[in-house]
Design a protein around this motif. Structure first.
Motif, PDB file in Angstrom:
ATOM      1  N   SER A 167       0.859  -1.179   0.000  1.00 24.74           N
ATOM      2  CA  SER A 167       0.000   0.000   0.000  1.00 24.74           C
ATOM      3  C   SER A 167       0.897   1.231   0.000  1.00 24.74           C
ATOM      4  CB  SER A 167      -0.908   0.005   1.243  1.00 24.74           C
ATOM      5  OG  SER A 167      -1.726   1.162   1.264  1.00 24.74           O
ATOM      6  N   LEU A 168       0.725   2.074  -1.027  1.00 21.86           N
ATOM      7  CA  LEU A 168       1.592   3.238  -1.173  1.00 21.86           C
ATOM      8  C   LEU A 168       0.799   4.528  -1.013  1.00 21.86           C
ATOM      9  CD1 LEU A 168       3.664   2.141  -4.294  1.00 21.86           C
ATOM     10  CD2 LEU A 168       4.324   1.986  -1.896  1.00 21.86           C
ATOM     11  N   LYS A 169       1.446   5.519  -0.435  1.00 22.52           N
ATOM     12  CA  LYS A 169       0.863   6.846  -0.336  1.00 22.52           C
ATOM     13  C   LYS A 169       1.626   7.766  -1.279  1.00 22.52           C
ATOM     14  CE  LYS A 169      -0.451  10.480   2.928  1.00 22.52           C
ATOM     15  NZ  LYS A 169      -0.416  10.931   4.350  1.00 22.52           N
ATOM     16  N   LEU A 170       1.020   8.026  -2.443  1.00 22.59           N
ATOM     17  CA  LEU A 170       1.681   8.835  -3.451  1.00 22.59           C
ATOM     18  C   LEU A 170       1.401  10.315  -3.221  1.00 22.59           C
ATOM     19  CD1 LEU A 170       0.857   6.759  -6.665  1.00 22.59           C
ATOM     20  CD2 LEU A 170       2.957   6.739  -5.329  1.00 22.59           C
ATOM     21  N   PRO A 171       2.383  11.165  -3.489  1.00 20.21           N
ATOM     22  CA  PRO A 171       2.136  12.609  -3.362  1.00 20.21           C
ATOM     23  C   PRO A 171       1.155  13.071  -4.432  1.00 20.21           C
ATOM     24  CG  PRO A 171       4.259  12.203  -4.399  1.00 20.21           C
ATOM     25  CD  PRO A 171       3.751  10.869  -3.942  1.00 20.21           C
ATOM     26  N   GLN A 172       0.394  14.085  -4.139  1.00 18.13           N
ATOM     27  CA  GLN A 172      -0.509  14.712  -5.097  1.00 18.13           C
ATOM     28  C   GLN A 172      -0.004  16.127  -5.338  1.00 18.13           C
ATOM     29  OE1 GLN A 172      -3.502  12.998  -6.548  1.00 18.13           O
ATOM     30  NE2 GLN A 172      -1.971  11.513  -5.886  1.00 18.13           N
ATOM     31  N   ARG A 173       0.536  16.340  -6.514  1.00 13.76           N
ATOM     32  CA  ARG A 173       1.164  17.621  -6.816  1.00 13.76           C
ATOM     33  C   ARG A 173       0.205  18.543  -7.580  1.00 13.76           C
ATOM     34  NH1 ARG A 173       6.317  16.753  -5.257  1.00 13.76           N
ATOM     35  NH2 ARG A 173       7.101  14.609  -5.357  1.00 13.76           N
ATOM     36  N   GLU A 174       0.510  19.822  -7.522  1.00 15.11           N
ATOM     37  CA  GLU A 174      -0.322  20.824  -8.179  1.00 15.11           C
ATOM     38  C   GLU A 174      -0.283  20.652  -9.694  1.00 15.11           C
ATOM     39  OE1 GLU A 174      -0.676  25.726  -8.325  1.00 15.11           O
ATOM     40  OE2 GLU A 174       0.590  24.721  -6.830  1.00 15.11           O
ATOM     41  N   HIS A 175      -1.428  20.823 -10.341  1.00 21.00           N
ATOM     42  CA  HIS A 175      -1.488  20.711 -11.795  1.00 21.00           C
ATOM     43  C   HIS A 175      -0.716  21.858 -12.453  1.00 21.00           C
ATOM     44  CE1 HIS A 175      -5.256  17.942 -12.229  1.00 21.00           C
ATOM     45  NE2 HIS A 175      -4.321  17.432 -11.450  1.00 21.00           N
ATOM     46  N   VAL A 176      -0.025  21.524 -13.543  1.00 17.12           N
ATOM     47  CA  VAL A 176       0.740  22.502 -14.321  1.00 17.12           C
ATOM     48  C   VAL A 176       0.021  22.709 -15.650  1.00 17.12           C
ATOM     49  CG1 VAL A 176       2.950  22.999 -15.433  1.00 17.12           C
ATOM     50  CG2 VAL A 176       2.902  21.780 -13.236  1.00 17.12           C
ATOM     51  N   PRO A 177      -0.284  23.948 -16.022  1.00 17.69           N
ATOM     52  CA  PRO A 177      -1.042  24.182 -17.256  1.00 17.69           C
ATOM     53  C   PRO A 177      -0.194  24.030 -18.512  1.00 17.69           C
ATOM     54  CG  PRO A 177      -0.461  26.269 -16.255  1.00 17.69           C
ATOM     55  CD  PRO A 177      -0.003  25.195 -15.290  1.00 17.69           C
ATOM     56  N   ALA A 178      -0.871  23.847 -19.634  1.00  9.30           N
ATOM     57  CA  ALA A 178      -0.182  23.732 -20.927  1.00  9.30           C
ATOM     58  C   ALA A 178       0.570  25.002 -21.274  1.00  9.30           C
ATOM     59  CB  ALA A 178      -1.187  23.394 -22.020  1.00  9.30           C
ATOM     60  N   SER A 179       0.118  26.136 -20.747  1.00 12.74           N
ATOM     61  CA  SER A 179       0.804  27.402 -21.025  1.00 12.74           C
ATOM     62  C   SER A 179       2.252  27.381 -20.568  1.00 12.74           C
ATOM     63  CB  SER A 179       0.064  28.567 -20.351  1.00 12.74           C
ATOM     64  OG  SER A 179      -0.005  28.376 -18.944  1.00 12.74           O
ATOM     65  N   ALA A 180       2.586  26.484 -19.649  1.00 14.32           N
ATOM     66  CA  ALA A 180       3.963  26.392 -19.150  1.00 14.32           C
ATOM     67  C   ALA A 180       4.895  25.747 -20.167  1.00 14.32           C
ATOM     68  CB  ALA A 180       3.991  25.599 -17.842  1.00 14.32           C
ATOM     69  N   ILE A 181       4.334  25.047 -21.153  1.00 14.60           N
ATOM     70  CA  ILE A 181       5.208  24.316 -22.092  1.00 14.60           C
ATOM     71  C   ILE A 181       5.048  24.765 -23.547  1.00 14.60           C
ATOM     72  CG2 ILE A 181       5.367  22.294 -20.602  1.00 14.60           C
ATOM     73  CD1 ILE A 181       3.264  21.854 -23.617  1.00 14.60           C
ATOM     74  N   VAL A 182       4.029  25.562 -23.852  1.00 11.15           N
ATOM     75  CA  VAL A 182       3.816  26.025 -25.223  1.00 11.15           C
ATOM     76  C   VAL A 182       4.491  27.379 -25.419  1.00 11.15           C
ATOM     77  CG1 VAL A 182       2.127  26.732 -26.965  1.00 11.15           C
ATOM     78  CG2 VAL A 182       1.649  24.776 -25.478  1.00 11.15           C
ATOM     79  N   ASN A 183       5.352  27.465 -26.444  1.00 15.43           N
ATOM     80  CA  ASN A 183       6.044  28.708 -26.772  1.00 15.43           C
ATOM     81  C   ASN A 183       5.351  29.342 -27.986  1.00 15.43           C
ATOM     82  OD1 ASN A 183       7.752  30.804 -27.407  1.00 15.43           O
ATOM     83  ND2 ASN A 183       9.625  29.579 -27.408  1.00 15.43           N
ATOM     84  N   PHE A 184       4.559  30.367 -27.736  1.00 19.00           N
ATOM     85  CA  PHE A 184       3.801  31.000 -28.816  1.00 19.00           C
ATOM     86  C   PHE A 184       4.671  31.851 -29.730  1.00 19.00           C
ATOM     87  CE2 PHE A 184       0.303  29.850 -26.035  1.00 19.00           C
ATOM     88  CZ  PHE A 184      -0.671  29.451 -26.942  1.00 19.00           C
TER      89      PHE A 184
END
Length: 305
Positions: A167-184
Protein backbone atom coordinates in the motif's frame (compact mmCIF):
# COMPACT_ATOMS: atom_id res chain seq x y z
CA UNK A 1 18.69 0.15 -5.67
CA UNK A 2 19.71 -1.51 -8.94
CA UNK A 3 17.05 -1.49 -11.67
CA UNK A 4 16.56 -2.88 -15.16
CA UNK A 5 14.17 -1.45 -17.76
CA UNK A 6 12.30 -3.74 -20.17
CA UNK A 7 10.79 -2.17 -23.30
CA UNK A 8 12.75 0.90 -22.26
CA UNK A 9 11.91 3.05 -25.28
CA UNK A 10 13.14 6.62 -24.96
CA UNK A 11 13.85 6.12 -21.26
CA UNK A 12 11.07 7.72 -19.24
CA UNK A 13 10.95 4.88 -16.71
CA UNK A 14 14.73 4.90 -16.40
CA UNK A 15 14.87 8.68 -16.00
CA UNK A 16 12.30 8.61 -13.21
CA UNK A 17 14.15 5.76 -11.51
CA UNK A 18 17.41 7.71 -11.57
CA UNK A 19 15.62 10.76 -10.17
CA UNK A 20 14.37 8.54 -7.32
CA UNK A 21 17.93 7.46 -6.53
CA UNK A 22 18.17 4.16 -8.44
CA UNK A 23 20.95 2.95 -10.69
CA UNK A 24 19.65 1.58 -14.00
CA UNK A 25 22.09 -1.18 -14.85
CA UNK A 26 20.44 -2.61 -17.97
CA UNK A 27 17.84 -1.52 -20.53
CA UNK A 28 16.40 -3.45 -23.45
CA UNK A 29 14.25 -2.60 -26.44
CA UNK A 30 13.64 -4.03 -29.91
CA UNK A 31 14.00 -0.69 -31.80
CA UNK A 32 17.59 0.40 -32.39
CA UNK A 33 16.66 4.08 -32.71
CA UNK A 34 15.09 4.01 -29.25
CA UNK A 35 18.09 2.15 -27.82
CA UNK A 36 20.37 4.83 -29.27
CA UNK A 37 18.32 7.61 -27.62
CA UNK A 38 18.28 5.75 -24.30
CA UNK A 39 22.04 5.21 -24.49
CA UNK A 40 22.69 8.88 -25.29
CA UNK A 41 20.80 9.91 -22.15
CA UNK A 42 21.86 7.00 -19.93
CA UNK A 43 25.45 6.29 -21.04
CA UNK A 44 26.36 4.24 -17.96
CA UNK A 45 23.55 1.72 -18.53
CA UNK A 46 24.20 -1.53 -20.37
CA UNK A 47 21.95 -1.74 -23.44
CA UNK A 48 20.51 -4.54 -25.53
CA UNK A 49 18.60 -4.25 -28.80
CA UNK A 50 16.56 -7.41 -29.14
CA UNK A 51 13.15 -9.04 -29.06
CA UNK A 52 12.71 -9.40 -25.30
CA UNK A 53 10.48 -12.42 -25.75
CA UNK A 54 13.63 -14.18 -26.97
CA UNK A 55 15.97 -12.75 -24.32
CA UNK A 56 18.49 -14.86 -22.45
CA UNK A 57 17.89 -13.55 -18.95
CA UNK A 58 21.14 -15.12 -17.73
CA UNK A 59 22.94 -12.29 -19.56
CA UNK A 60 21.01 -9.57 -17.70
CA UNK A 61 22.64 -8.18 -14.52
CA UNK A 62 21.19 -8.91 -11.09
CA UNK A 63 18.81 -6.21 -9.90
CA UNK A 64 16.44 -5.19 -7.11
CA UNK A 65 13.77 -3.53 -9.25
CA UNK A 66 12.36 -4.65 -12.60
CA UNK A 67 10.65 -1.93 -14.65
CA UNK A 68 8.62 -2.91 -17.70
CA UNK A 69 6.37 -1.19 -20.23
CA UNK A 70 5.09 -3.95 -22.54
CA UNK A 71 3.50 -2.82 -25.79
CA UNK A 72 0.22 -1.04 -25.18
CA UNK A 73 -1.07 -0.79 -28.76
CA UNK A 74 -2.91 -4.10 -28.55
CA UNK A 75 -4.83 -2.91 -25.49
CA UNK A 76 -5.43 0.77 -26.19
CA UNK A 77 -8.92 1.82 -27.32
CA UNK A 78 -7.17 4.21 -29.73
CA UNK A 79 -5.85 1.29 -31.77
CA UNK A 80 -8.85 1.25 -34.12
CA UNK A 81 -10.09 -1.96 -35.65
CA UNK A 82 -8.58 -5.20 -34.43
CA UNK A 83 -5.52 -6.23 -36.43
CA UNK A 84 -3.50 -9.47 -36.44
CA UNK A 85 -0.33 -7.77 -35.16
CA UNK A 86 -2.11 -6.77 -31.96
CA UNK A 87 -1.94 -10.39 -30.78
CA UNK A 88 1.85 -10.26 -31.02
CA UNK A 89 1.96 -6.91 -29.23
CA UNK A 90 -0.18 -8.15 -26.34
CA UNK A 91 2.06 -11.18 -25.90
CA UNK A 92 5.04 -8.98 -24.99
CA UNK A 93 3.70 -8.93 -21.41
CA UNK A 94 4.84 -12.54 -21.03
CA UNK A 95 8.47 -11.37 -21.24
CA UNK A 96 7.91 -9.79 -17.81
CA UNK A 97 6.95 -13.22 -16.42
CA UNK A 98 9.99 -14.80 -18.03
CA UNK A 99 12.39 -12.19 -16.62
CA UNK A 100 10.82 -12.32 -13.16
CA UNK A 101 10.94 -16.13 -13.11
CA UNK A 102 14.68 -16.14 -13.70
CA UNK A 103 15.77 -13.19 -11.54
CA UNK A 104 13.04 -13.03 -8.85
CA UNK A 105 13.70 -9.33 -8.02
CA UNK A 106 12.11 -8.12 -4.77
CA UNK A 107 10.03 -5.49 -6.58
CA UNK A 108 8.72 -4.96 -10.09
CA UNK A 109 6.56 -2.28 -11.72
CA UNK A 110 4.66 -2.84 -14.96
CA UNK A 111 3.16 0.12 -16.86
CA UNK A 112 0.46 0.01 -19.52
CA UNK A 113 -2.85 1.56 -20.51
CA UNK A 114 -5.71 0.89 -18.06
CA UNK A 115 -7.31 -1.46 -20.60
CA UNK A 116 -4.42 -3.88 -20.03
CA UNK A 117 -6.46 -5.38 -17.18
CA UNK A 118 -9.30 -6.10 -19.65
CA UNK A 119 -7.05 -8.34 -21.75
CA UNK A 120 -8.55 -11.82 -22.09
CA UNK A 121 -5.29 -13.32 -20.81
CA UNK A 122 -4.77 -10.84 -17.98
CA UNK A 123 -6.15 -13.28 -15.34
CA UNK A 124 -3.66 -15.90 -16.56
CA UNK A 125 -0.84 -13.35 -16.56
CA UNK A 126 -1.78 -12.31 -13.02
CA UNK A 127 -1.85 -15.92 -11.86
CA UNK A 128 1.59 -16.49 -13.39
CA UNK A 129 3.01 -13.54 -11.48
CA UNK A 130 1.37 -14.69 -8.27
CA UNK A 131 2.75 -18.21 -8.80
CA UNK A 132 6.22 -16.62 -8.78
CA UNK A 133 5.48 -15.16 -5.36
CA UNK A 134 4.41 -11.64 -6.30
CA UNK A 135 1.52 -9.83 -4.65
CA UNK A 136 0.21 -7.33 -7.20
CA UNK A 137 -1.05 -3.84 -6.42
CA UNK A 138 -2.57 -2.23 -9.54
CA UNK A 139 -3.21 1.51 -9.56
CA UNK A 140 -4.30 3.97 -12.26
CA UNK A 141 -2.29 7.18 -12.07
CA UNK A 142 -2.92 10.46 -13.88
CA UNK A 143 0.40 12.14 -14.68
CA UNK A 144 -1.17 15.57 -14.08
CA UNK A 145 -1.36 14.73 -10.38
CA UNK A 146 2.43 14.47 -10.31
CA UNK A 147 3.28 17.86 -11.76
CA UNK A 148 3.30 16.75 -15.39
CA UNK A 149 1.53 19.32 -17.62
CA UNK A 150 -0.53 16.55 -19.24
CA UNK A 151 -3.57 14.47 -18.35
CA UNK A 152 -2.31 10.94 -18.99
CA UNK A 153 -3.89 8.03 -17.11
CA UNK A 154 -1.86 4.85 -17.04
CA UNK A 155 -2.03 1.58 -15.14
CA UNK A 156 0.94 0.81 -12.89
CA UNK A 157 1.11 -2.66 -11.37
CA UNK A 158 3.49 -2.89 -8.42
CA UNK A 159 4.57 -6.44 -7.62
CA UNK A 160 6.29 -7.28 -4.35
CA UNK A 161 7.49 -10.61 -3.02
CA UNK A 162 5.25 -10.33 0.02
CA UNK A 163 2.17 -11.96 1.46
CA UNK A 164 -0.05 -8.97 0.74
CA UNK A 165 0.04 -6.23 -1.94
CA UNK A 166 1.93 -3.14 -0.92
CA UNK A 167 0.00 0.00 0.00
CA UNK A 168 1.59 3.24 -1.17
CA UNK A 169 0.86 6.85 -0.34
CA UNK A 170 1.68 8.84 -3.45
CA UNK A 171 2.14 12.61 -3.36
CA UNK A 172 -0.51 14.71 -5.10
CA UNK A 173 1.16 17.62 -6.82
CA UNK A 174 -0.32 20.82 -8.18
CA UNK A 175 -1.49 20.71 -11.80
CA UNK A 176 0.74 22.50 -14.32
CA UNK A 177 -1.04 24.18 -17.26
CA UNK A 178 -0.18 23.73 -20.93
CA UNK A 179 0.80 27.40 -21.02
CA UNK A 180 3.96 26.39 -19.15
CA UNK A 181 5.21 24.32 -22.09
CA UNK A 182 3.82 26.02 -25.22
CA UNK A 183 6.04 28.71 -26.77
CA UNK A 184 3.80 31.00 -28.82
CA UNK A 185 6.84 32.82 -30.20
CA UNK A 186 8.41 29.72 -31.76
CA UNK A 187 7.58 27.24 -34.48
CA UNK A 188 6.39 27.26 -38.09
CA UNK A 189 3.00 28.96 -38.13
CA UNK A 190 0.61 28.88 -41.07
CA UNK A 191 -2.73 30.56 -41.82
CA UNK A 192 -5.70 28.69 -40.42
CA UNK A 193 -7.73 29.11 -43.59
CA UNK A 194 -5.93 27.35 -46.43
CA UNK A 195 -7.19 25.19 -49.27
CA UNK A 196 -5.77 22.07 -47.56
CA UNK A 197 -7.29 22.67 -44.12
CA UNK A 198 -10.03 20.14 -43.42
CA UNK A 199 -13.57 21.27 -42.57
CA UNK A 200 -13.38 19.22 -39.35
CA UNK A 201 -10.31 21.18 -38.18
CA UNK A 202 -11.98 24.48 -39.00
CA UNK A 203 -15.05 23.42 -37.02
CA UNK A 204 -12.92 22.58 -33.97
CA UNK A 205 -11.16 25.94 -34.14
CA UNK A 206 -14.46 27.81 -34.52
CA UNK A 207 -15.95 25.87 -31.62
CA UNK A 208 -12.83 26.50 -29.53
CA UNK A 209 -13.01 30.24 -30.08
CA UNK A 210 -16.67 30.25 -29.13
CA UNK A 211 -16.29 28.00 -26.06
CA UNK A 212 -13.09 29.53 -24.68
CA UNK A 213 -13.58 33.15 -25.72
CA UNK A 214 -9.92 33.70 -26.54
CA UNK A 215 -7.49 33.52 -29.46
CA UNK A 216 -4.88 31.20 -27.95
CA UNK A 217 -5.74 27.59 -27.29
CA UNK A 218 -5.07 23.98 -28.30
CA UNK A 219 -7.13 21.80 -30.60
CA UNK A 220 -7.15 18.04 -31.14
CA UNK A 221 -6.04 17.61 -34.74
CA UNK A 222 -7.89 14.35 -35.25
CA UNK A 223 -11.24 13.44 -33.81
CA UNK A 224 -11.04 9.95 -32.36
CA UNK A 225 -10.93 10.21 -28.59
CA UNK A 226 -9.91 13.86 -28.72
CA UNK A 227 -13.13 15.84 -28.60
CA UNK A 228 -14.62 18.34 -31.01
CA UNK A 229 -13.53 21.69 -29.63
CA UNK A 230 -10.59 23.65 -28.28
CA UNK A 231 -8.70 23.05 -25.06
CA UNK A 232 -7.67 25.83 -22.70
CA UNK A 233 -3.94 26.43 -22.22
CA UNK A 234 -4.71 27.09 -18.55
CA UNK A 235 -5.16 23.38 -17.86
CA UNK A 236 -2.84 20.42 -18.59
CA UNK A 237 -2.72 19.30 -22.20
CA UNK A 238 -4.43 16.05 -23.19
CA UNK A 239 -2.54 12.81 -23.75
CA UNK A 240 0.54 13.01 -25.96
CA UNK A 241 0.31 10.20 -28.51
CA UNK A 242 2.77 8.65 -30.96
CA UNK A 243 1.57 10.83 -33.84
CA UNK A 244 0.97 14.58 -34.04
CA UNK A 245 -2.24 15.12 -32.10
CA UNK A 246 -2.30 18.67 -30.74
CA UNK A 247 -2.52 21.86 -32.76
CA UNK A 248 -1.67 25.26 -31.28
CA UNK A 249 -3.90 28.18 -32.30
CA UNK A 250 -2.74 31.81 -32.13
CA UNK A 251 -5.20 34.25 -33.61
CA UNK A 252 -5.57 33.43 -37.33
CA UNK A 253 -2.57 31.13 -37.46
CA UNK A 254 -1.77 27.67 -36.16
CA UNK A 255 0.92 25.01 -35.97
CA UNK A 256 1.39 21.56 -34.52
CA UNK A 257 2.97 20.97 -31.12
CA UNK A 258 6.76 20.87 -31.39
CA UNK A 259 8.82 17.92 -30.16
CA UNK A 260 10.52 20.03 -27.47
CA UNK A 261 7.09 21.08 -26.20
CA UNK A 262 5.93 17.45 -26.19
CA UNK A 263 9.09 16.54 -24.26
CA UNK A 264 8.16 19.13 -21.63
CA UNK A 265 4.55 17.90 -21.65
CA UNK A 266 5.83 14.41 -20.82
CA UNK A 267 7.92 15.72 -17.91
CA UNK A 268 11.35 14.96 -19.38
CA UNK A 269 14.23 17.29 -18.48
CA UNK A 270 14.78 20.15 -20.91
CA UNK A 271 18.20 18.84 -21.94
CA UNK A 272 16.97 15.28 -22.63
CA UNK A 273 18.24 14.26 -26.06
CA UNK A 274 15.66 13.29 -28.71
CA UNK A 275 15.96 12.13 -32.33
CA UNK A 276 16.46 14.97 -34.78
CA UNK A 277 13.55 13.70 -36.87
CA UNK A 278 10.25 15.08 -35.53
CA UNK A 279 8.22 11.97 -36.40
CA UNK A 280 10.60 9.64 -34.54
CA UNK A 281 10.78 11.96 -31.53
CA UNK A 282 6.99 12.16 -31.25
CA UNK A 283 6.64 8.40 -31.60
CA UNK A 284 9.09 7.77 -28.76
CA UNK A 285 7.55 10.43 -26.52
CA UNK A 286 4.02 9.12 -27.11
CA UNK A 287 5.12 5.66 -26.00
CA UNK A 288 7.10 6.83 -22.99
CA UNK A 289 6.48 6.76 -19.25
CA UNK A 290 6.36 10.23 -17.69
CA UNK A 291 9.53 10.46 -15.56
CA UNK A 292 7.92 12.39 -12.65
CA UNK A 293 5.29 9.66 -12.26
CA UNK A 294 7.97 6.97 -12.18
CA UNK A 295 10.02 9.07 -9.74
CA UNK A 296 7.14 9.57 -7.30
CA UNK A 297 6.06 5.94 -7.51
CA UNK A 298 9.54 4.53 -6.93
CA UNK A 299 10.30 7.05 -4.17
CA UNK A 300 7.11 5.99 -2.40
CA UNK A 301 8.17 2.36 -2.77
CA UNK A 302 11.54 3.09 -1.21
CA UNK A 303 9.89 4.92 1.68
CA UNK A 304 7.51 2.01 2.29
CA UNK A 305 10.26 -0.63 2.15
Amino acid sequence: MRAIDLFAGAGGFSTGAVQAGCTVVWAGNHWQAAVDVHAANHPHTEHACQDLQQADWRAVPAHDLLLASPACQGHSPARGKEKPHHDALRSTAWAVVSAAEYHRPPVLIVENVPEFSDWALYPAWQLAMEALGYALAPMVIDAANHGVPQHRSRLFIVGTRSKHPISLKLPQREHVPASAIVNFDAGAWSPIRTAKRSPATLRRIHQGRRDLGCGRFLIPYYGSGSGLTGRSIHRPIGTITTVDRWGVVRGNRMRMLRADEARAAMGFPGDYQLPAQHKAAMHMLGNAVCPPVARDLIASLLEAA
